[in-house]
Write a protein that holds these residues in place. Structure first.
Motif, mmCIF file in Angstrom:
data_model
loop_
_atom_site.group_PDB
_atom_site.id
_atom_site.type_symbol
_atom_site.label_atom_id
_atom_site.label_comp_id
_atom_site.label_asym_id
_atom_site.label_seq_id
_atom_site.Cartn_x
_atom_site.Cartn_y
_atom_site.Cartn_z
ATOM 1 N N GLU A 76 43.787 63.502 6.135
ATOM 2 C CA GLU A 76 42.764 64.499 6.407
ATOM 3 C C GLU A 76 41.695 63.835 7.256
ATOM 4 O O GLU A 76 41.547 62.621 7.239
ATOM 5 N N MET A 77 40.930 64.624 7.964
ATOM 6 C CA MET A 77 39.752 64.063 8.615
ATOM 7 C C MET A 77 38.734 63.682 7.543
ATOM 8 O O MET A 77 38.538 64.414 6.558
ATOM 9 N N PHE A 78 38.121 62.517 7.712
ATOM 10 C CA PHE A 78 37.118 62.009 6.777
ATOM 11 C C PHE A 78 37.648 62.011 5.330
ATOM 12 O O PHE A 78 36.910 62.274 4.392
ATOM 13 N N ARG A 79 38.953 61.737 5.211
ATOM 14 C CA ARG A 79 39.550 61.654 3.870
ATOM 15 C C ARG A 79 38.828 60.584 3.064
ATOM 16 O O ARG A 79 38.518 59.515 3.577
ATOM 17 N N ARG A 154 43.345 73.853 7.734
ATOM 18 C CA ARG A 154 42.934 72.529 7.283
ATOM 19 C C ARG A 154 41.460 72.253 7.607
ATOM 20 O O ARG A 154 40.877 71.289 7.110
ATOM 21 N N ILE A 155 40.880 73.073 8.450
ATOM 22 C CA ILE A 155 39.538 72.785 8.963
ATOM 23 C C ILE A 155 38.473 72.854 7.863
ATOM 24 O O ILE A 155 37.513 72.088 7.875
ATOM 25 N N ARG A 156 38.646 73.748 6.906
ATOM 26 C CA ARG A 156 37.651 73.836 5.835
ATOM 27 C C ARG A 156 37.536 72.505 5.090
ATOM 28 O O ARG A 156 36.436 72.021 4.834
ATOM 29 N N THR A 157 38.691 71.908 4.774
ATOM 30 C CA THR A 157 38.674 70.600 4.093
ATOM 31 C C THR A 157 38.072 69.530 4.998
ATOM 32 O O THR A 157 37.256 68.710 4.552
ATOM 33 N N PHE A 158 38.472 69.544 6.272
ATOM 34 C CA PHE A 158 37.913 68.562 7.216
ATOM 35 C C PHE A 158 36.381 68.687 7.268
ATOM 36 O O PHE A 158 35.665 67.686 7.284
ATOM 37 N N THR A 159 35.902 69.929 7.314
ATOM 38 C CA THR A 159 34.458 70.174 7.429
ATOM 39 C C THR A 159 33.716 69.699 6.185
ATOM 40 O O THR A 159 32.664 69.055 6.269
ATOM 41 N N GLU A 160 34.283 69.996 5.023
ATOM 42 C CA GLU A 160 33.641 69.564 3.771
ATOM 43 C C GLU A 160 33.616 68.035 3.687
ATOM 44 O O GLU A 160 32.620 67.441 3.259
ATOM 45 N N ASN A 161 34.712 67.406 4.091
ATOM 46 C CA ASN A 161 34.755 65.936 4.074
ATOM 47 C C ASN A 161 33.721 65.342 5.031
ATOM 48 O O ASN A 161 33.037 64.370 4.694
ATOM 49 N N HIS A 162 33.635 65.931 6.226
ATOM 50 C CA HIS A 162 32.687 65.437 7.231
ATOM 51 C C HIS A 162 31.262 65.520 6.702
ATOM 52 O O HIS A 162 30.478 64.564 6.811
ATOM 53 N N ARG A 163 30.928 66.637 6.097
ATOM 54 C CA ARG A 163 29.574 66.816 5.559
ATOM 55 C C ARG A 163 29.328 65.788 4.449
ATOM 56 O O ARG A 163 28.272 65.150 4.402
ATOM 57 N N ALA A 164 30.309 65.617 3.549
ATOM 58 C CA ALA A 164 30.135 64.687 2.421
ATOM 59 C C ALA A 164 30.065 63.227 2.878
ATOM 60 O O ALA A 164 29.520 62.371 2.175
ATOM 61 N N SER A 165 30.601 62.965 4.055
ATOM 62 C CA SER A 165 30.588 61.583 4.561
ATOM 63 C C SER A 165 29.260 61.230 5.227
ATOM 64 O O SER A 165 29.079 60.094 5.678
ATOM 65 N N GLY A 166 28.345 62.204 5.294
ATOM 66 C CA GLY A 166 27.065 61.960 5.947
ATOM 67 C C GLY A 166 27.036 62.399 7.391
ATOM 68 O O GLY A 166 26.194 61.916 8.162
#
Length: 274
Positions: A76-79, A154-166
């Motif tokens: 995933e992005m920003f997994r 898959r973009i929703r998960t990528f977006t949530e990960n990106h936000r959580a990563s700072g």
């Protein structure tokens, strides 16, 4: 089919794959490689691994189909957002001290982690001084990574990960949508080198400041893990960084003494002297 016969056929199949095409899966973790080969045999419609071997040696179309099963990775992005937050908050401040940088995503699969790093480095103002290397043994995976196209679901998960990563911007700034796909901006690939490289058989190709190789070593046996970690050790200068997956560790490696824990919880290590 008895287990013994199946084991013989698998060994011969992997030997043929290595001798004919130089893809070496012979020392991969046994349970993992068996599971993937059984899936390939079933879905490709072969009764035996011997039949698969015959097709591999005589049908050019077979190699990419088989590699698709042997190299499949789910990412995933920003997994693991905490890993990328640690990179952003702990590693990036030290990388800023270098006039130029090289980052290697080893086993890049379809490119999710690569784009995560490029976006992170753009947000931190490091992209323009960084050369990104994305390597994999699968040409199919490299082609997918170079396209940078992912299913919209898959973009929703990528977006949530990106936000959580700072993340400092909106992930939507980096892609456009069409026909149910998200197409990531071509400019994200301007400073990326995509290359075929095997951690099993190839050598170090450049000095790196940061290497990220996550969820690849878990498919290797102990000897191959040591080989790959030795490559990373040789590619990193003193003070360089190595990031591994959450289930991976240097603890039992013969090269563990060459690294110190940098962010222990996120499996980020730093190269020692010597």
């Amino acid at each position: 089919m008895s287990e013994k016969t199946e084991d013989i056929e698998i060994r011969l199949l992997l030997e043929a794959l290595y001798r004919r095409f130089h893809y070496d899966f012979r020392e991969y973790a046994e349970a993992s490689i068996k599971r993937r080969l059984r899936q390939a045999r079933e879905q490709l419609g072969f009764k035996t691994f011997s039949a698969m071997q015959d097709a591999l040696l005589h049908d050019e179309a077979m190699l990419p189909r088989l590699l698709g099963y042997l190299t499949v990775q789910v990412s995933e992005m920003f997994r693991d957002p905490d890993y990328f937050r640690a990179i952003r908050e702990k590693v990036v401040p030290l990388l800023r001290t270098y006039p130029s940088l090289k980052l290697w995503v080893a086993g890049c699969s379809a490119g999710e982690e690569l784009y995560s790093f490029v976006i992170l480095f753009r947000e931190e103002g490091l992209e323009e001084r960084t050369l990104f290397y994305a390597t994999d043994i699968s040409q199919e995976a490299l082609d997918a990574a170079a396209q940078g196209i992912y299913s919209l679901d898959r973009i929703r998960t990528f977006t949530e990960n990106h936000r959580a990563s700072g993340g400092k911007s909106s992930l939507s700034d980096y892609y456009t949508t069409a026909y149910g796909k998200a197409v990531f901006d071509r400019s994200l690939r301007d400073r990326v080198v995509f290359s075929d490289h095997s951690l099993v058989t190839d050598a170090v190709f450049a000095e790196m400041h940061l290497i990220s190789c996550r969820n690849v070593l878990i498919y290797f046996n102990r000897e191959l893990q040591d080989r790959a970690i030795g490559l990373f050790k040789d590619a990193l200068p003193r003070g360089g960084f190595l990031g591994l997956g959450s289930k991976e560790s240097l603890r039992f490696s013969e090269h563990s003494g060459a690294f110190s824990d940098f962010v222990r919880a996120e499996k980020i290590y730093q190269r020692r002297d010597g």
